[in-house]
Design an enzyme around this catalytic site. Sequence first.
Site, mmCIF file in Angstrom:
data_model
loop_
_atom_site.group_PDB
_atom_site.id
_atom_site.type_symbol
_atom_site.label_atom_id
_atom_site.label_comp_id
_atom_site.label_asym_id
_atom_site.label_seq_id
_atom_site.Cartn_x
_atom_site.Cartn_y
_atom_site.Cartn_z
ATOM 1 N N ASN A 227 -31.473 10.095 -9.850
ATOM 2 C CA ASN A 227 -32.278 8.967 -10.329
ATOM 3 C C ASN A 227 -33.008 9.320 -11.617
ATOM 4 O O ASN A 227 -33.430 10.453 -11.814
ATOM 5 C CB ASN A 227 -33.267 8.534 -9.246
ATOM 6 C CG ASN A 227 -32.540 8.062 -7.992
ATOM 7 O OD1 ASN A 227 -31.354 7.754 -8.066
ATOM 8 N ND2 ASN A 227 -33.220 8.017 -6.880
ATOM 9 N N VAL A 228 -33.175 8.301 -12.446
ATOM 10 C CA VAL A 228 -33.834 8.521 -13.742
ATOM 11 C C VAL A 228 -35.276 8.012 -13.711
ATOM 12 O O VAL A 228 -35.961 8.034 -14.720
ATOM 13 C CB VAL A 228 -33.033 7.849 -14.887
ATOM 14 C CG1 VAL A 228 -31.672 8.516 -15.041
ATOM 15 C CG2 VAL A 228 -32.873 6.344 -14.661
ATOM 16 N N ASN B 127 -27.860 7.104 4.947
ATOM 17 C CA ASN B 127 -27.399 5.935 4.188
ATOM 18 C C ASN B 127 -27.103 4.827 5.200
ATOM 19 O O ASN B 127 -26.484 5.104 6.231
ATOM 20 C CB ASN B 127 -26.111 6.298 3.410
ATOM 21 C CG ASN B 127 -25.788 5.303 2.304
ATOM 22 O OD1 ASN B 127 -25.815 4.109 2.516
ATOM 23 N ND2 ASN B 127 -25.477 5.825 1.130
ATOM 24 N N ARG C 188 -35.688 -1.712 -17.647
ATOM 25 C CA ARG C 188 -35.672 -0.806 -16.488
ATOM 26 C C ARG C 188 -36.928 0.079 -16.468
ATOM 27 O O ARG C 188 -37.482 0.353 -15.408
ATOM 28 C CB ARG C 188 -34.394 0.034 -16.500
ATOM 29 C CG ARG C 188 -33.165 -0.803 -16.150
ATOM 30 C CD ARG C 188 -31.901 0.026 -16.143
ATOM 31 N NE ARG C 188 -31.959 1.132 -15.216
ATOM 32 C CZ ARG C 188 -31.154 2.191 -15.267
ATOM 33 N NH1 ARG C 188 -30.213 2.269 -16.192
ATOM 34 N NH2 ARG C 188 -31.262 3.167 -14.389
ATOM 35 N N THR D 272 -26.935 7.858 -1.712
ATOM 36 C CA THR D 272 -25.972 7.949 -2.814
ATOM 37 C C THR D 272 -24.583 7.555 -2.327
ATOM 38 O O THR D 272 -24.209 7.880 -1.190
ATOM 39 C CB THR D 272 -25.940 9.363 -3.451
ATOM 40 O OG1 THR D 272 -24.957 9.375 -4.502
ATOM 41 C CG2 THR D 272 -25.638 10.465 -2.456
ATOM 42 N N SER D 273 -23.839 6.872 -3.198
ATOM 43 C CA SER D 273 -22.479 6.468 -2.828
ATOM 44 C C SER D 273 -21.519 7.645 -2.941
ATOM 45 O O SER D 273 -20.396 7.574 -2.439
ATOM 46 C CB SER D 273 -22.016 5.313 -3.720
ATOM 47 O OG SER D 273 -22.074 5.710 -5.079
ATOM 48 N N HIS E 94 -29.383 13.288 -14.046
ATOM 49 C CA HIS E 94 -28.957 12.237 -14.977
ATOM 50 C C HIS E 94 -30.046 11.853 -15.975
ATOM 51 O O HIS E 94 -30.033 10.755 -16.522
ATOM 52 C CB HIS E 94 -28.473 11.000 -14.197
ATOM 53 C CG HIS E 94 -27.192 11.252 -13.444
ATOM 54 N ND1 HIS E 94 -26.722 10.424 -12.451
ATOM 55 C CD2 HIS E 94 -26.280 12.260 -13.558
ATOM 56 C CE1 HIS E 94 -25.569 10.917 -11.979
ATOM 57 N NE2 HIS E 94 -25.291 12.019 -12.638
ATOM 58 N N CYS F 80 -31.395 13.261 -34.239
ATOM 59 C CA CYS F 80 -31.823 14.670 -34.280
ATOM 60 C C CYS F 80 -32.257 15.190 -32.910
ATOM 61 O O CYS F 80 -32.577 16.376 -32.788
ATOM 62 C CB CYS F 80 -32.952 14.852 -35.293
ATOM 63 S SG CYS F 80 -34.552 14.204 -34.745
ATOM 64 N N CYS G 2 -36.894 11.943 -38.608
ATOM 65 C CA CYS G 2 -35.692 11.741 -39.440
ATOM 66 C C CYS G 2 -35.344 10.263 -39.618
ATOM 67 O O CYS G 2 -34.329 9.941 -40.229
ATOM 68 C CB CYS G 2 -34.508 12.480 -38.829
ATOM 69 S SG CYS G 2 -33.838 11.671 -37.366
#
Length: 257
Positions: free
Chosen positions: A105-106, A225, A73, A200-201, A122, A133, A162
């Site tokens: 959205n990311v 939409n 992605r 968006t849904s 998100h 960590c 770590c």
Amino acid sequence: MQADDPSLQVAQWFREAESVVILTGAGMSAESGIPTFRDAQNGLWSQFDPLRLASAAAYRDDKALVWGWYVWRMAMVRQAQPHAGHRALAQLAALKPGMTVVTQNVDDLHERAGSADAIHLHGNLFASRCFACARPAGDVGIPTCAVSEPTLRLPPPRCTHCDGHIRPGVVWFGEPLPETSWQQAVERAHGCDLLLAVGTSGVVYPAASLPGIARARGARVVEINPVATDLSCKADAVWRTTAGEGLSKLFAALTTE
Ligand code: OAD
């Protein structure tokens, strides 16, 4: 004004509003070639099992599967470009200083189009961190072959502090939203006069509660939409168009009169 083109009405509401919130979802990035989650044809969750890919338990169970999928992605987003709707949002913000983009959205398409202060509810695909960590991982490197390999298995890199495993910087099912981002989003929804819900849904909470929060305080809510969603019946106007077309038309309506 045609019923299926409420650009003049929305432009009027935009002009009247002091504070505007734009809530975006996966449909915002669809015209950049990034699949949504729930579209029946090519939505990610129609092809992949979220239980195996999008939770801490899934990651513990099979790190290479999960990391490989997120790297795929990441590679897809790296190749994608913001579209006219992303750019229109940045232009709209220049017209309305009290405008905030809140996104589920990311990807980083809002930022690349000029919306530098978008609030990410998100997380961020590119903000990988240590699973143990939580220190930021920095640049994790994205193999070019990942673009065409959605089921690529890739062992995650290790934390330089770590030696823990690196995980993607997204919010998984069962995890809380980043607190500061969520507080800011609620604050803006409380104080806005107009909220546009774009692509968006409206089924994933708590993000989906923002239009209701805004409306309860007297704000107008508009949905952009192509199809009806859970939010449609709670909106003051629904605009059956795509993000690219709708937001471009809105900007044109505000600037060409
Ligand atoms: P969904 O996939 O649930 O919904 C995408 C919406 O975009 C649908 O209502 C489509 O009709 C609409 N859409 C498709 N193409 C469009 C276009 N060109 N212009 C405008 N709208 C279009 O995505 P989200 O609502 O964002 O969570 O999903 C919410 C969350 O569920 C995501 O953030 C993700 C997912 O599980 C996490 O990753 C935590």
